[in-house]
Design a protein around this motif. Structure first.
Motif, mmCIF file in Angstrom:
data_model
loop_
_atom_site.group_PDB
_atom_site.id
_atom_site.type_symbol
_atom_site.label_atom_id
_atom_site.label_comp_id
_atom_site.label_asym_id
_atom_site.label_seq_id
_atom_site.Cartn_x
_atom_site.Cartn_y
_atom_site.Cartn_z
ATOM 1 N N LEU A 1 42.255 43.557 31.969
ATOM 2 C CA LEU A 1 43.090 43.344 32.531
ATOM 3 C C LEU A 1 43.682 44.675 33.969
ATOM 4 C CD1 LEU A 1 45.746 41.781 30.065
ATOM 5 C CD2 LEU A 1 44.900 40.297 31.575
ATOM 6 N N PHE A 2 43.114 46.106 33.052
ATOM 7 C CA PHE A 2 43.571 46.541 34.368
ATOM 8 C C PHE A 2 42.882 46.816 35.235
ATOM 9 C CE2 PHE A 2 42.575 51.590 34.894
ATOM 10 C CZ PHE A 2 43.271 51.065 35.697
ATOM 11 N N LEU A 3 40.994 46.766 34.916
ATOM 12 C CA LEU A 3 40.004 46.653 35.476
ATOM 13 C C LEU A 3 40.022 44.998 36.511
ATOM 14 C CD1 LEU A 3 36.989 48.179 33.187
ATOM 15 C CD2 LEU A 3 38.669 49.635 35.015
ATOM 16 N N THR A 4 39.802 43.957 35.930
ATOM 17 C CA THR A 4 39.791 43.356 37.265
ATOM 18 C C THR A 4 41.053 43.136 37.706
ATOM 19 O OG1 THR A 4 41.087 41.761 35.348
ATOM 20 C CG2 THR A 4 38.973 41.463 35.112
ATOM 21 N N GLY A 5 42.218 43.428 37.337
ATOM 22 C CA GLY A 5 43.395 43.634 38.715
ATOM 23 C C GLY A 5 42.837 44.732 39.604
ATOM 24 N N LEU A 6 42.030 45.889 39.074
ATOM 25 C CA LEU A 6 41.754 46.961 40.623
ATOM 26 C C LEU A 6 41.211 46.455 41.329
ATOM 27 C CD1 LEU A 6 41.686 50.394 38.206
ATOM 28 C CD2 LEU A 6 43.451 49.222 39.710
ATOM 29 N N GLY A 7 39.668 45.402 40.580
ATOM 30 C CA GLY A 7 38.738 44.942 41.987
ATOM 31 C C GLY A 7 39.536 44.057 42.728
ATOM 32 N N VAL B 1 40.344 43.683 47.213
ATOM 33 C CA VAL B 1 40.200 42.120 48.057
ATOM 34 C C VAL B 1 42.367 42.527 49.142
ATOM 35 C CG1 VAL B 1 39.638 39.790 48.644
ATOM 36 C CG2 VAL B 1 38.547 41.465 46.940
ATOM 37 N N SER B 2 42.818 42.184 47.717
ATOM 38 C CA SER B 2 43.752 42.031 48.345
ATOM 39 C C SER B 2 44.604 42.899 49.582
ATOM 40 C CB SER B 2 44.975 41.064 47.119
ATOM 41 O OG SER B 2 46.780 40.845 46.971
ATOM 42 N N SER B 3 44.667 44.146 49.162
ATOM 43 C CA SER B 3 45.729 45.282 49.963
ATOM 44 C C SER B 3 44.869 44.607 51.538
ATOM 45 C CB SER B 3 45.375 46.803 49.319
ATOM 46 O OG SER B 3 44.111 46.824 49.480
ATOM 47 N N VAL B 4 43.246 44.552 51.365
ATOM 48 C CA VAL B 4 42.956 44.820 52.641
ATOM 49 C C VAL B 4 42.504 42.993 53.510
ATOM 50 C CG1 VAL B 4 41.424 46.194 53.059
ATOM 51 C CG2 VAL B 4 40.764 43.908 52.261
ATOM 52 N N LEU B 5 42.948 41.887 52.464
ATOM 53 C CA LEU B 5 42.744 40.459 52.782
ATOM 54 C C LEU B 5 44.198 40.134 53.283
ATOM 55 C CD1 LEU B 5 41.423 38.509 53.596
ATOM 56 C CD2 LEU B 5 41.322 37.679 51.274
ATOM 57 N N ALA B 6 45.439 40.553 52.448
ATOM 58 C CA ALA B 6 46.229 39.910 53.153
ATOM 59 C C ALA B 6 47.360 40.905 52.301
ATOM 60 C CB ALA B 6 47.098 38.835 52.145
ATOM 61 N N GLY C 1 35.668 43.764 33.176
ATOM 62 C CA GLY C 1 36.634 44.161 33.685
ATOM 63 C C GLY C 1 35.694 45.665 35.221
ATOM 64 N N VAL C 2 34.604 45.342 34.529
ATOM 65 C CA VAL C 2 33.361 47.114 35.669
ATOM 66 C C VAL C 2 32.859 45.308 36.522
ATOM 67 C CG1 VAL C 2 31.280 47.960 35.209
ATOM 68 C CG2 VAL C 2 32.880 48.427 33.785
ATOM 69 N N VAL C 3 32.377 44.243 35.986
ATOM 70 C CA VAL C 3 32.031 43.275 37.251
ATOM 71 C C VAL C 3 32.796 43.104 38.372
ATOM 72 C CG1 VAL C 3 31.080 41.230 37.960
ATOM 73 C CG2 VAL C 3 30.514 42.717 35.421
ATOM 74 N N VAL C 4 34.351 42.770 37.949
ATOM 75 C CA VAL C 4 35.276 42.257 38.701
ATOM 76 C C VAL C 4 35.460 43.318 39.758
ATOM 77 C CG1 VAL C 4 37.607 41.694 39.064
ATOM 78 C CG2 VAL C 4 36.046 40.332 37.496
ATOM 79 N N LEU C 5 35.540 44.467 39.001
ATOM 80 C CA LEU C 5 35.967 46.255 39.978
ATOM 81 C C LEU C 5 34.740 46.133 40.830
ATOM 82 C CD1 LEU C 5 37.356 48.058 40.549
ATOM 83 C CD2 LEU C 5 36.287 50.282 38.227
ATOM 84 N N ALA C 6 33.179 46.323 40.842
ATOM 85 C CA ALA C 6 32.557 45.888 41.375
ATOM 86 C C ALA C 6 32.227 46.014 42.580
ATOM 87 C CB ALA C 6 31.420 46.528 40.780
ATOM 88 N N LEU C 7 32.676 44.008 42.109
ATOM 89 C CA LEU C 7 32.544 43.532 43.002
ATOM 90 C C LEU C 7 33.309 43.444 44.126
ATOM 91 C CD1 LEU C 7 31.786 40.274 41.096
ATOM 92 C CD2 LEU C 7 30.184 41.320 42.862
ATOM 93 N N GLY C 8 34.658 43.790 43.550
ATOM 94 C CA GLY C 8 35.929 43.950 44.058
ATOM 95 C C GLY C 8 36.079 45.021 45.089
ATOM 96 N N ILE C 9 35.379 46.407 44.665
ATOM 97 C CA ILE C 9 35.142 47.380 45.669
ATOM 98 C C ILE C 9 34.279 46.907 47.032
ATOM 99 C CG2 ILE C 9 34.450 49.814 46.136
ATOM 100 C CD1 ILE C 9 35.164 50.104 43.592
#
Length: 520
Positions: free
Chosen positions: A412-418, A422-427, A491-499
Protein backbone atom coordinates in the motif's frame (compact mmCIF):
# COMPACT_ATOMS: atom_id res chain seq x y z
CA UNK A 1 55.28 9.13 26.73
CA UNK A 2 52.48 6.85 27.91
CA UNK A 3 52.77 8.17 31.48
CA UNK A 4 52.71 11.78 30.27
CA UNK A 5 49.65 11.20 28.09
CA UNK A 6 47.92 9.38 30.94
CA UNK A 7 48.58 12.30 33.27
CA UNK A 8 47.18 14.68 30.67
CA UNK A 9 44.08 12.51 30.36
CA UNK A 10 43.44 12.70 34.10
CA UNK A 11 43.85 16.48 33.95
CA UNK A 12 41.34 16.69 31.11
CA UNK A 13 38.91 14.49 33.02
CA UNK A 14 39.12 16.76 36.06
CA UNK A 15 39.00 19.80 33.80
CA UNK A 16 35.41 18.93 32.92
CA UNK A 17 34.50 20.00 36.46
CA UNK A 18 36.00 23.46 35.95
CA UNK A 19 34.70 26.38 33.95
CA UNK A 20 31.30 28.06 34.14
CA UNK A 21 28.44 26.70 36.19
CA UNK A 22 26.54 25.30 33.22
CA UNK A 23 29.53 23.30 32.05
CA UNK A 24 30.18 21.92 35.53
CA UNK A 25 26.54 20.99 35.97
CA UNK A 26 26.46 19.24 32.60
CA UNK A 27 29.62 17.28 33.44
CA UNK A 28 28.39 16.29 36.89
CA UNK A 29 24.96 15.24 35.62
CA UNK A 30 26.49 13.15 32.84
CA UNK A 31 28.84 11.42 35.26
CA UNK A 32 26.05 10.80 37.77
CA UNK A 33 23.79 9.45 35.04
CA UNK A 34 26.40 6.98 33.83
CA UNK A 35 27.21 6.00 37.42
CA UNK A 36 23.54 5.36 38.15
CA UNK A 37 23.23 3.31 34.96
CA UNK A 38 26.32 1.28 35.88
CA UNK A 39 24.94 0.59 39.36
CA UNK A 40 21.55 -0.40 37.96
CA UNK A 41 23.07 -2.76 35.39
CA UNK A 42 25.41 -4.27 37.98
CA UNK A 43 22.53 -4.83 40.36
CA UNK A 44 20.56 -6.56 37.60
CA UNK A 45 23.52 -8.77 36.69
CA UNK A 46 24.14 -9.76 40.29
CA UNK A 47 20.49 -10.74 40.64
CA UNK A 48 21.10 -13.33 37.92
CA UNK A 49 23.34 -15.34 40.25
CA UNK A 50 20.40 -17.56 41.12
CA UNK A 51 18.89 -17.64 37.62
CA UNK A 52 19.23 -20.39 35.04
CA UNK A 53 22.45 -20.54 33.02
CA UNK A 54 20.56 -19.92 29.77
CA UNK A 55 18.94 -16.78 31.17
CA UNK A 56 22.31 -15.45 32.31
CA UNK A 57 23.81 -16.17 28.89
CA UNK A 58 21.02 -14.41 27.01
CA UNK A 59 21.14 -11.29 29.17
CA UNK A 60 24.93 -10.89 29.24
CA UNK A 61 25.56 -11.64 25.57
CA UNK A 62 22.75 -9.43 24.25
CA UNK A 63 23.55 -6.56 26.61
CA UNK A 64 27.30 -6.87 26.06
CA UNK A 65 26.98 -6.92 22.28
CA UNK A 66 24.70 -3.87 22.42
CA UNK A 67 27.26 -2.00 24.56
CA UNK A 68 30.08 -2.92 22.16
CA UNK A 69 28.00 -1.73 19.22
CA UNK A 70 27.36 1.53 21.05
CA UNK A 71 31.09 2.10 21.57
CA UNK A 72 31.55 1.59 17.83
CA UNK A 73 28.69 3.72 16.51
CA UNK A 74 28.52 6.61 18.99
CA UNK A 75 31.81 8.27 17.90
CA UNK A 76 30.68 8.12 14.28
CA UNK A 77 27.41 10.01 14.75
CA UNK A 78 27.60 12.11 17.89
CA UNK A 79 30.30 14.44 16.55
CA UNK A 80 32.12 15.00 19.86
CA UNK A 81 35.73 16.13 19.71
CA UNK A 82 38.27 13.39 20.35
CA UNK A 83 40.55 14.54 23.16
CA UNK A 84 43.00 11.77 22.25
CA UNK A 85 43.14 12.57 18.55
CA UNK A 86 46.65 11.50 17.39
CA UNK A 87 46.96 14.66 15.31
CA UNK A 88 47.09 16.70 18.52
CA UNK A 89 50.48 15.07 19.20
CA UNK A 90 51.81 15.35 15.64
CA UNK A 91 53.72 18.56 16.44
CA UNK A 92 55.98 16.62 18.85
CA UNK A 93 57.37 14.44 16.06
CA UNK A 94 56.25 11.16 17.64
CA UNK A 95 56.42 8.02 15.55
CA UNK A 96 52.99 6.53 14.70
CA UNK A 97 53.43 3.11 16.35
CA UNK A 98 54.79 4.34 19.72
CA UNK A 99 52.16 7.10 19.79
CA UNK A 100 49.38 4.61 19.09
CA UNK A 101 50.43 2.44 22.05
CA UNK A 102 50.98 5.48 24.27
CA UNK A 103 47.43 6.72 23.68
CA UNK A 104 45.75 3.43 24.55
CA UNK A 105 46.18 3.53 28.37
CA UNK A 106 44.68 7.01 28.44
CA UNK A 107 41.66 5.73 26.48
CA UNK A 108 40.65 3.67 29.52
CA UNK A 109 40.35 6.84 31.63
CA UNK A 110 36.83 8.04 30.89
CA UNK A 111 33.49 7.91 32.62
CA UNK A 112 31.85 5.55 30.04
CA UNK A 113 34.75 3.11 30.28
CA UNK A 114 34.70 3.21 34.07
CA UNK A 115 30.97 2.44 33.98
CA UNK A 116 31.70 -0.41 31.58
CA UNK A 117 34.35 -1.79 33.95
CA UNK A 118 31.82 -1.82 36.80
CA UNK A 119 29.37 -3.78 34.65
CA UNK A 120 32.07 -6.20 33.48
CA UNK A 121 33.12 -6.88 37.09
CA UNK A 122 29.50 -7.56 38.04
CA UNK A 123 29.22 -9.96 35.09
CA UNK A 124 32.36 -11.81 36.24
CA UNK A 125 31.02 -12.11 39.80
CA UNK A 126 27.69 -13.37 38.50
CA UNK A 127 29.30 -16.08 36.36
CA UNK A 128 31.52 -17.12 39.24
CA UNK A 129 28.36 -17.81 41.23
CA UNK A 130 27.24 -20.07 38.36
CA UNK A 131 30.34 -22.23 38.82
CA UNK A 132 32.51 -20.72 36.10
CA UNK A 133 36.23 -20.73 36.80
CA UNK A 134 37.43 -17.35 38.05
CA UNK A 135 40.16 -17.15 35.41
CA UNK A 136 37.60 -17.50 32.59
CA UNK A 137 35.26 -14.95 34.16
CA UNK A 138 38.04 -12.39 34.61
CA UNK A 139 39.42 -13.06 31.11
CA UNK A 140 35.95 -12.47 29.68
CA UNK A 141 35.60 -9.15 31.50
CA UNK A 142 39.06 -7.96 30.47
CA UNK A 143 38.61 -8.90 26.81
CA UNK A 144 35.17 -7.28 26.72
CA UNK A 145 36.46 -3.97 28.11
CA UNK A 146 39.54 -3.96 25.86
CA UNK A 147 37.40 -4.72 22.79
CA UNK A 148 34.99 -1.87 23.55
CA UNK A 149 37.82 0.63 24.09
CA UNK A 150 39.55 -0.39 20.86
CA UNK A 151 36.26 -0.16 18.99
CA UNK A 152 35.81 3.41 20.19
CA UNK A 153 39.41 4.31 19.25
CA UNK A 154 38.99 2.90 15.76
CA UNK A 155 35.64 4.65 15.36
CA UNK A 156 37.08 8.01 16.43
CA UNK A 157 39.98 7.59 13.99
CA UNK A 158 37.67 6.69 11.09
CA UNK A 159 35.45 9.61 11.99
CA UNK A 160 38.43 11.98 11.91
CA UNK A 161 39.52 10.67 8.52
CA UNK A 162 36.33 10.52 6.50
CA UNK A 163 33.24 11.59 8.46
CA UNK A 164 34.15 14.79 10.23
CA UNK A 165 32.71 17.18 7.68
CA UNK A 166 29.49 15.23 7.21
CA UNK A 167 28.39 14.81 10.82
CA UNK A 168 25.57 17.06 11.93
CA UNK A 169 22.61 17.07 14.23
CA UNK A 170 20.52 15.79 11.31
CA UNK A 171 22.75 12.73 11.00
CA UNK A 172 22.60 12.24 14.76
CA UNK A 173 18.82 12.47 14.55
CA UNK A 174 18.75 9.80 11.86
CA UNK A 175 20.90 7.59 14.08
CA UNK A 176 18.55 8.02 17.03
CA UNK A 177 15.55 7.27 14.84
CA UNK A 178 17.34 4.15 13.58
CA UNK A 179 17.95 3.05 17.17
CA UNK A 180 14.24 3.52 17.88
CA UNK A 181 13.27 1.59 14.76
CA UNK A 182 15.44 -1.35 15.82
CA UNK A 183 15.03 -1.22 19.60
CA UNK A 184 11.27 -0.85 19.96
CA UNK A 185 10.30 -3.80 17.73
CA UNK A 186 12.90 -5.95 19.51
CA UNK A 187 11.52 -4.96 22.93
CA UNK A 188 7.95 -5.66 21.83
CA UNK A 189 9.00 -9.02 20.39
CA UNK A 190 10.87 -10.02 23.56
CA UNK A 191 7.95 -8.97 25.73
CA UNK A 192 5.57 -11.08 23.65
CA UNK A 193 7.60 -14.30 24.05
CA UNK A 194 6.46 -16.98 26.45
CA UNK A 195 8.96 -16.92 29.31
CA UNK A 196 7.09 -19.23 31.64
CA UNK A 197 9.03 -22.36 30.66
CA UNK A 198 12.44 -20.65 30.53
CA UNK A 199 14.19 -18.79 27.77
CA UNK A 200 12.40 -19.22 24.41
CA UNK A 201 14.22 -21.51 21.99
CA UNK A 202 14.34 -18.95 19.10
CA UNK A 203 16.01 -16.43 21.39
CA UNK A 204 18.61 -18.94 22.54
CA UNK A 205 19.39 -19.80 18.92
CA UNK A 206 19.86 -16.11 18.07
CA UNK A 207 22.17 -15.59 21.05
CA UNK A 208 24.25 -18.61 20.04
CA UNK A 209 24.89 -16.92 16.69
CA UNK A 210 25.69 -13.62 18.41
CA UNK A 211 28.15 -15.44 20.69
CA UNK A 212 30.50 -16.23 17.80
CA UNK A 213 30.65 -12.65 16.49
CA UNK A 214 33.32 -10.09 17.42
CA UNK A 215 30.74 -8.09 19.38
CA UNK A 216 29.54 -10.92 21.59
CA UNK A 217 32.36 -13.47 21.76
CA UNK A 218 34.10 -11.99 24.81
CA UNK A 219 30.86 -11.76 26.77
CA UNK A 220 29.93 -15.34 25.84
CA UNK A 221 33.11 -16.99 27.15
CA UNK A 222 31.70 -17.88 30.61
CA UNK A 223 28.58 -19.37 29.04
CA UNK A 224 30.75 -21.43 26.70
CA UNK A 225 32.74 -22.68 29.69
CA UNK A 226 29.59 -24.25 31.17
CA UNK A 227 28.55 -25.79 27.85
CA UNK A 228 26.13 -23.14 26.55
CA UNK A 229 26.21 -21.10 23.35
CA UNK A 230 28.73 -21.95 20.66
CA UNK A 231 31.92 -23.95 21.05
CA UNK A 232 34.12 -22.50 23.80
CA UNK A 233 37.30 -22.80 21.74
CA UNK A 234 35.74 -20.90 18.83
CA UNK A 235 34.48 -18.16 21.14
CA UNK A 236 37.90 -17.90 22.78
CA UNK A 237 39.70 -17.61 19.44
CA UNK A 238 37.29 -14.90 18.24
CA UNK A 239 37.48 -13.04 21.56
CA UNK A 240 41.30 -13.04 21.41
CA UNK A 241 41.57 -12.27 17.69
CA UNK A 242 39.17 -9.31 17.77
CA UNK A 243 41.32 -7.03 20.01
CA UNK A 244 44.45 -8.00 18.11
CA UNK A 245 42.89 -7.10 14.76
CA UNK A 246 41.49 -3.87 16.20
CA UNK A 247 44.90 -3.01 17.62
CA UNK A 248 46.53 -3.48 14.22
CA UNK A 249 43.82 -1.37 12.62
CA UNK A 250 44.30 1.33 15.27
CA UNK A 251 48.05 1.53 14.61
CA UNK A 252 47.42 1.79 10.86
CA UNK A 253 44.81 4.52 11.36
CA UNK A 254 47.19 6.51 13.59
CA UNK A 255 49.79 6.33 10.83
CA UNK A 256 47.20 7.54 8.31
CA UNK A 257 46.13 10.41 10.57
CA UNK A 258 49.71 11.59 11.04
CA UNK A 259 50.57 11.40 7.35
CA UNK A 260 47.32 12.70 5.81
CA UNK A 261 46.84 16.39 5.11
CA UNK A 262 43.91 17.71 7.07
CA UNK A 263 40.96 19.01 5.08
CA UNK A 264 40.70 22.80 4.97
CA UNK A 265 38.31 24.54 7.31
CA UNK A 266 36.18 25.73 4.43
CA UNK A 267 35.04 22.17 3.77
CA UNK A 268 34.26 21.61 7.43
CA UNK A 269 31.91 24.54 7.24
CA UNK A 270 29.49 22.30 5.39
CA UNK A 271 28.39 21.05 8.79
CA UNK A 272 26.23 24.15 9.05
CA UNK A 273 24.25 23.34 5.89
CA UNK A 274 21.83 21.03 7.64
CA UNK A 275 20.33 18.35 5.43
CA UNK A 276 22.40 19.54 2.46
CA UNK A 277 25.52 18.39 4.33
CA UNK A 278 24.00 14.97 5.01
CA UNK A 279 22.51 14.08 1.65
CA UNK A 280 24.68 13.08 -1.35
CA UNK A 281 25.88 15.86 -3.63
CA UNK A 282 23.64 14.77 -6.50
CA UNK A 283 20.48 16.22 -8.00
CA UNK A 284 18.37 13.68 -6.13
CA UNK A 285 20.22 14.37 -2.88
CA UNK A 286 19.84 18.15 -3.15
CA UNK A 287 16.14 17.88 -3.91
CA UNK A 288 15.74 15.46 -1.01
CA UNK A 289 17.51 17.91 1.32
CA UNK A 290 15.28 20.79 0.22
CA UNK A 291 12.18 18.64 0.59
CA UNK A 292 13.24 17.50 4.07
CA UNK A 293 13.65 21.13 5.12
CA UNK A 294 10.12 21.85 3.92
CA UNK A 295 8.56 18.78 5.50
CA UNK A 296 10.09 19.43 8.91
CA UNK A 297 9.38 23.18 9.04
CA UNK A 298 6.31 23.92 6.91
CA UNK A 299 3.04 23.61 8.91
CA UNK A 300 1.24 22.49 5.76
CA UNK A 301 3.27 19.28 5.81
CA UNK A 302 3.40 18.90 9.58
CA UNK A 303 -0.38 18.88 9.87
CA UNK A 304 -0.61 15.99 7.40
CA UNK A 305 2.01 14.04 9.34
CA UNK A 306 0.07 14.44 12.58
CA UNK A 307 -3.38 13.77 11.14
CA UNK A 308 -2.58 10.49 9.36
CA UNK A 309 -1.82 8.37 12.48
CA UNK A 310 -4.77 9.91 14.37
CA UNK A 311 -7.18 9.26 11.51
CA UNK A 312 -5.95 5.68 11.17
CA UNK A 313 -6.48 4.93 14.87
CA UNK A 314 -9.93 6.52 14.88
CA UNK A 315 -11.06 4.00 12.26
CA UNK A 316 -10.99 1.34 14.98
CA UNK A 317 -14.01 2.93 16.68
CA UNK A 318 -16.68 2.06 14.05
CA UNK A 319 -15.15 -1.39 13.62
CA UNK A 320 -15.50 -2.11 17.32
CA UNK A 321 -19.03 -0.67 17.34
CA UNK A 322 -20.22 -3.07 14.62
CA UNK A 323 -18.70 -6.02 16.47
CA UNK A 324 -15.38 -6.65 14.74
CA UNK A 325 -13.19 -8.66 17.18
CA UNK A 326 -10.50 -6.61 18.90
CA UNK A 327 -7.61 -8.86 17.66
CA UNK A 328 -8.71 -8.09 14.08
CA UNK A 329 -9.54 -4.42 14.64
CA UNK A 330 -6.09 -3.60 16.01
CA UNK A 331 -4.52 -4.67 12.70
CA UNK A 332 -6.59 -2.31 10.54
CA UNK A 333 -5.07 1.11 11.44
CA UNK A 334 -1.55 0.19 10.34
CA UNK A 335 -2.38 -0.66 6.68
CA UNK A 336 -4.60 2.43 6.53
CA UNK A 337 -1.70 4.49 7.83
CA UNK A 338 0.58 3.00 5.16
CA UNK A 339 -2.02 3.79 2.47
CA UNK A 340 -2.39 7.44 3.51
CA UNK A 341 1.36 7.91 3.94
CA UNK A 342 1.90 6.73 0.36
CA UNK A 343 -0.90 9.02 -0.77
CA UNK A 344 0.45 12.18 0.92
CA UNK A 345 2.89 13.21 -1.89
CA UNK A 346 0.21 12.93 -4.59
CA UNK A 347 0.08 16.75 -4.86
CA UNK A 348 3.54 17.58 -3.51
CA UNK A 349 4.52 19.73 -6.48
CA UNK A 350 1.65 22.15 -5.78
CA UNK A 351 3.24 23.08 -2.44
CA UNK A 352 6.43 24.26 -4.15
CA UNK A 353 5.05 27.59 -5.34
CA UNK A 354 7.87 29.43 -7.14
CA UNK A 355 10.59 26.98 -6.00
CA UNK A 356 9.89 24.70 -8.95
CA UNK A 357 11.76 27.01 -11.30
CA UNK A 358 15.04 25.87 -9.68
CA UNK A 359 14.46 22.35 -10.97
CA UNK A 360 13.34 23.47 -14.42
CA UNK A 361 16.09 26.07 -14.87
CA UNK A 362 18.78 23.58 -13.82
CA UNK A 363 17.46 20.98 -16.30
CA UNK A 364 17.12 18.43 -13.50
CA UNK A 365 16.25 14.94 -14.68
CA UNK A 366 12.62 14.16 -14.06
CA UNK A 367 13.44 10.94 -12.25
CA UNK A 368 15.74 12.85 -9.87
CA UNK A 369 12.93 15.27 -9.07
CA UNK A 370 10.46 12.44 -8.49
CA UNK A 371 12.80 10.36 -6.33
CA UNK A 372 14.16 13.28 -4.29
CA UNK A 373 10.70 14.39 -3.26
CA UNK A 374 9.94 10.95 -1.84
CA UNK A 375 12.85 10.91 0.62
CA UNK A 376 11.10 12.91 3.40
CA UNK A 377 7.99 10.76 3.48
CA UNK A 378 10.08 7.58 3.35
CA UNK A 379 12.24 8.74 6.27
CA UNK A 380 9.10 9.56 8.24
CA UNK A 381 6.97 6.58 7.26
CA UNK A 382 9.50 3.77 7.68
CA UNK A 383 10.17 4.46 11.40
CA UNK A 384 6.46 4.99 12.03
CA UNK A 385 5.50 1.70 10.38
CA UNK A 386 8.46 -0.15 11.92
CA UNK A 387 7.20 0.85 15.36
CA UNK A 388 3.46 0.38 14.86
CA UNK A 389 3.58 -2.97 13.03
CA UNK A 390 5.11 -4.98 15.91
CA UNK A 391 2.85 -3.19 18.41
CA UNK A 392 -0.24 -4.11 16.37
CA UNK A 393 0.93 -7.71 15.99
CA UNK A 394 1.63 -7.95 19.73
CA UNK A 395 -1.89 -6.70 20.47
CA UNK A 396 -3.25 -9.18 17.94
CA UNK A 397 -1.47 -12.01 19.73
CA UNK A 398 -0.28 -14.12 16.78
CA UNK A 399 3.17 -13.35 15.43
CA UNK A 400 2.54 -15.53 12.41
CA UNK A 401 0.67 -12.61 10.79
CA UNK A 402 3.72 -10.33 11.06
CA UNK A 403 5.10 -11.12 7.55
CA UNK A 404 1.65 -10.63 6.04
CA UNK A 405 1.14 -7.28 7.75
CA UNK A 406 4.56 -6.10 6.58
CA UNK A 407 3.73 -7.16 3.02
CA UNK A 408 0.35 -5.42 3.03
CA UNK A 409 1.81 -2.19 4.44
CA UNK A 410 4.73 -2.27 1.99
CA UNK A 411 2.43 -2.78 -0.97
CA UNK A 412 0.00 0.00 0.00
CA UNK A 413 2.76 2.45 0.89
CA UNK A 414 5.07 1.85 -2.08
CA UNK A 415 2.29 1.67 -4.68
CA UNK A 416 0.88 4.89 -3.24
CA UNK A 417 4.27 6.55 -3.65
CA UNK A 418 4.62 5.29 -7.22
CA UNK A 419 1.18 6.55 -8.20
CA UNK A 420 1.81 9.86 -6.41
CA UNK A 421 4.93 10.38 -8.54
CA UNK A 422 2.71 10.42 -11.62
CA UNK A 423 -0.30 12.17 -10.11
CA UNK A 424 1.61 15.19 -8.79
CA UNK A 425 2.90 16.09 -12.29
CA UNK A 426 -0.02 14.84 -14.37
CA UNK A 427 -2.94 16.30 -12.41
CA UNK A 428 -1.77 18.81 -9.77
CA UNK A 429 -4.40 20.98 -8.15
CA UNK A 430 -4.28 24.20 -6.14
CA UNK A 431 -3.03 23.94 -2.57
CA UNK A 432 -2.49 26.38 0.26
CA UNK A 433 0.41 28.73 -0.44
CA UNK A 434 3.50 29.17 1.76
CA UNK A 435 2.65 31.22 4.83
CA UNK A 436 -1.06 30.34 4.75
CA UNK A 437 -2.68 28.57 7.66
CA UNK A 438 -2.35 24.81 7.74
CA UNK A 439 -6.13 24.38 7.38
CA UNK A 440 -6.64 27.17 4.86
CA UNK A 441 -7.50 25.81 1.42
CA UNK A 442 -7.91 27.79 -1.81
CA UNK A 443 -11.05 27.64 -3.90
CA UNK A 444 -10.69 25.11 -6.69
CA UNK A 445 -12.87 23.35 -9.21
CA UNK A 446 -10.82 20.16 -9.57
CA UNK A 447 -8.42 17.93 -7.72
CA UNK A 448 -10.82 15.47 -6.15
CA UNK A 449 -10.38 13.05 -9.03
CA UNK A 450 -6.60 12.86 -8.56
CA UNK A 451 -6.98 12.21 -4.84
CA UNK A 452 -9.47 9.42 -5.34
CA UNK A 453 -7.61 7.81 -8.23
CA UNK A 454 -4.40 7.44 -6.24
CA UNK A 455 -6.19 5.90 -3.25
CA UNK A 456 -8.34 3.52 -5.26
CA UNK A 457 -5.54 2.51 -7.64
CA UNK A 458 -3.22 1.74 -4.72
CA UNK A 459 -5.86 -0.58 -3.23
CA UNK A 460 -6.55 -2.24 -6.59
CA UNK A 461 -2.87 -2.87 -7.31
CA UNK A 462 -2.47 -4.26 -3.79
CA UNK A 463 -5.49 -6.58 -4.13
CA UNK A 464 -3.41 -9.80 -4.42
CA UNK A 465 -1.42 -8.80 -1.35
CA UNK A 466 -4.61 -7.94 0.57
CA UNK A 467 -6.08 -11.34 -0.32
CA UNK A 468 -2.95 -13.07 0.93
CA UNK A 469 -3.16 -11.06 4.13
CA UNK A 470 -6.76 -12.22 4.62
CA UNK A 471 -5.67 -15.84 4.24
CA UNK A 472 -2.82 -15.28 6.69
CA UNK A 473 -5.27 -13.81 9.17
CA UNK A 474 -7.06 -17.14 9.06
CA UNK A 475 -3.93 -18.95 10.23
CA UNK A 476 -2.21 -19.88 6.94
CA UNK A 477 1.51 -19.42 7.73
CA UNK A 478 2.61 -20.14 4.15
CA UNK A 479 0.24 -17.46 2.88
CA UNK A 480 1.71 -15.04 5.40
CA UNK A 481 5.23 -15.34 3.96
CA UNK A 482 3.91 -15.34 0.40
CA UNK A 483 2.07 -12.10 1.20
CA UNK A 484 5.31 -10.53 2.41
CA UNK A 485 7.16 -11.18 -0.85
CA UNK A 486 4.12 -10.36 -3.00
CA UNK A 487 3.65 -7.04 -1.23
CA UNK A 488 7.31 -6.08 -1.46
CA UNK A 489 7.52 -7.10 -5.11
CA UNK A 490 4.36 -5.25 -6.09
CA UNK A 491 5.38 -2.12 -4.21
CA UNK A 492 8.92 -1.97 -5.58
CA UNK A 493 7.78 -2.51 -9.19
CA UNK A 494 5.05 0.13 -9.02
CA UNK A 495 7.38 2.58 -7.30
CA UNK A 496 10.11 2.13 -9.92
CA UNK A 497 7.62 2.50 -12.76
CA UNK A 498 6.06 5.53 -11.09
CA UNK A 499 9.40 7.31 -10.72
CA UNK A 500 10.34 6.57 -14.33
CA UNK A 501 6.96 7.54 -15.80
CA UNK A 502 6.61 10.56 -13.52
CA UNK A 503 10.07 11.70 -14.61
CA UNK A 504 9.10 11.54 -18.27
CA UNK A 505 5.86 13.47 -17.65
CA UNK A 506 7.77 16.04 -15.58
CA UNK A 507 10.12 16.79 -18.46
CA UNK A 508 7.28 16.92 -21.00
CA UNK A 509 5.06 19.20 -18.92
CA UNK A 510 7.72 21.37 -17.24
CA UNK A 511 6.44 24.53 -18.94
CA UNK A 512 2.82 23.91 -17.94
CA UNK A 513 3.90 23.00 -14.43
CA UNK A 514 5.73 26.33 -14.15
CA UNK A 515 2.57 28.15 -15.24
CA UNK A 516 0.56 26.17 -12.71
CA UNK A 517 2.71 26.92 -9.67
CA UNK A 518 3.04 30.60 -10.65
CA UNK A 519 -0.72 31.05 -11.00
CA UNK A 520 -1.95 29.17 -7.93
Amino acid sequence: MAAHVLRLRFDLLLGALRGDGRRRARGVLSALGLAALAVLVSWGLLRLRGAADETAMVVTVVAGAAVALGFLIAPLVVGADDLLDPRRFGVFGAEPAPLAFALLPAAFVSVPVLALVVGAVASALMWTAHGVDGVVAVLSAVLAVVTCVLLSRVAFAVSALVLRERRSRELTGLFLVGVLVIALPVVVFLASLQWGDGVPVPLVAAVEVLAVTPLGAAWALPAGAVGLGGAFVVELLIALATPLLLLGLWVWLVRRLLTTIERPLAQRGRRGLGWFAVMPGTATGVIAARSLTYWLRDPRYLVNIVIVPIAAVITMVPLLVVGVPIPVAVLVPVPLMALFLGWLPHNDLAYDSTALWLHVAASVRGAADRAGRLVPIVLLAVPLLAVTIPVAVALHGQWSVWPALVGVCASLFLTGLGLSCVSSVLAPYAASRPGDGAFQQPQRTGGGLAQGVVLVAAIVLSAPTLWGGWLALGGDVDASWATLWTGLGTGVVVLALGIALGGVVFRMRSGKLMEFVEST
